[in-house]
Design an enzyme around this catalytic site. Structure first.
Site, short mmCIF file in Angstrom:
data_model
loop_
_atom_site.label_atom_id
_atom_site.label_comp_id
_atom_site.label_asym_id
_atom_site.label_seq_id
_atom_site.Cartn_x
_atom_site.Cartn_y
_atom_site.Cartn_z
N CYS A 111 -34.63 27.08 -27.03
CA CYS A 111 -35.60 26.38 -26.16
C CYS A 111 -35.21 24.94 -25.89
O CYS A 111 -35.77 24.31 -24.99
CB CYS A 111 -36.99 26.44 -26.79
N HIS A 247 -41.52 21.08 -23.84
CA HIS A 247 -41.27 22.52 -23.84
C HIS A 247 -42.60 23.23 -24.04
O HIS A 247 -43.42 22.82 -24.86
CB HIS A 247 -40.31 22.87 -24.97
N ASN A 277 -43.93 31.11 -22.85
CA ASN A 277 -42.76 30.37 -23.33
C ASN A 277 -41.52 30.92 -22.64
O ASN A 277 -41.10 32.04 -22.93
CB ASN A 277 -42.66 30.50 -24.86
#
Ligand code: ACO
Length: 323
Positions: A111, A247, A277
């Site tokens: 990520c 994020h 996500n």
């Protein structure tokens, strides 16, 4: 020479999957997912692959930078869901799709991939080696999720975001600072064990596995430290930031980190509810939403942060340089 964040673009596949859709395939509820993560819906690929998503996002970013494919002198693509295991890189596929004849390579930082790509682009441009680098975060995470595992399948989504990082002599436009980190002692916390030379193609363990609660705690602690450090060393506070664009893993992580730096809620950008996500794609997708909504203006200072498998994490202070 300085590096500026010249433009942004993003793309999501068409198939929208709501929490209610997931209730039908796994023992979960819209209430649990909303309360624990903030996610309401996400998008999954059908017949597209990661390079298709990345190509579409990249095409938009190049156009918005006022450039042509021939102006791009490097492609850096962050992904944990490449089209192929080992080779060719997804970046090479995307470069070919876009008609770019330039060095192209993938990076794997989960990520945190977009911030790692940003750091590399900044370094290449400041060295004088490149003028216009296309960086992309792109993921088809639905392809590495076990739809029998309710602890992971409700969290992730697919999508891509891209940016052009360009050379500038104007210091006011420059990406100010980037902080990137890794700690491999946490490698088992977020892992796809059955996809690599260590275990071969072990179909039992082919999907993403996550120690969610433990990951959550480390994420809050390390991200809070990273954003505090980058603000401190640049003599800044939340007052100097127009947009906190983290994020998008879990609104509770975003909220905890925002509180740690006294970031007012109205400056925190939240897209996790509509995309889930999307790993390396989530930050450029969020920047793109802000841009398309007309909320992001040239010169606005963005504070970015990300945390992911590895563990990897980082933050960045980036003035938006697009028109
Ligand atoms: N539906 C209903 N119940 C569930 C679900 C679900 N989908 N998933 C878990 N539960 C249950 C658990 O079984 C557990 O039940 P129990 O108390 O009876 O044992 C209970 O809910 C609580 O589970 P926790 O795992 O403690 O829940 P938590 O509040 O930690 O939320 C989550 C889980 C959302 C995964 C959270 O821990 C998180 O966001 N972690 C961080 C994720 C992250 O940031 N990852 C890094 C980036 S990803 C990357 O790099 C690819």
């Amino acid at each position: 020479m300085y590096a500026k964040f010249a433009s942004v673009g993003a793309y999501v596949p068409k198939k929208k999957v709501t929490n209610f859709d997931l209730e039908k395939i796994v023992d979960t509820s819209d209430e649990w997912i909303t309360k624990r993560t903030g996610i309401k819906e996400r998008y999954f690929v059908e017949d597209e692959v990661t390079s298709d998503l990345a190509t579409k996002a990249g095409e938009i970013a190049i156009k918005r930078a006022g450039l042509k494919s021939s102006d791009i002198d490097m492609v850096i693509l962050a992904t944990i869901t490449p089209d192929y295991f080992a080779m060719p890189s997804t970046a090479c596929v995307v470069a070919e799709n876009l008609g770019i004849k330039a060095p192209a390579f993938d990076i794997s930082a989960a990520c945190t991939g977009f911030i790692y790509a940003l750091a590399q682009a900044k370094a290449f441009i400041e060295s004088g080696m490149n003028k216009n680098i296309l960086i992309i975060g792109a993921e088809a995470l639905s392809k590495i999720i076990d739809f029998k595992d309710r602890t992971t399948c409700v969290i992730f989504g697919d999508g891509a975001g891209a940016a052009v990082i360009s050379a500038t002599k104007n210091r006011d436009e420059a990406i100010l600072d980037i902080d990137i980190n890794a700690d491999g002692s946490y490698q088992d916390y977020l892992i796809t064990p059955g996809r690599g030379v260590k275990y071969g193609c072990d179909t039992e363990n082919i999907y993403l596995q996550m120690k969610g609660n433990e990951t959550f705690k480390v994420a809050v602690k390390t991200l809070s430290q990273s954003v505090r450090d980058i603000l401190d060393r640049n003599g800044m506070t939340s007052d100097n930031i127009e947009w906190f664009i983290p994020h998008q893993a879990n609104y509770r992580i975003i909220d905890a980190v925002a509180r740690a730096i006294k970031m007012p809620a109205e400056k925190s950008v939240l897209t996790v509810s509509k995309y889930g996500n999307t790993s390396s794609a989530s930050i450029p997708m969020a920047i793109n939403d802000m841009y398309e909504e007309g909320r992001l203006k040239k010169g606005d200072m963005m504070l970015l942060d990300a945390f992911g498998g590895g563990f990897t994490w980082g933050s960045a202070l980036v003035p938006f340089g697009g028109e």
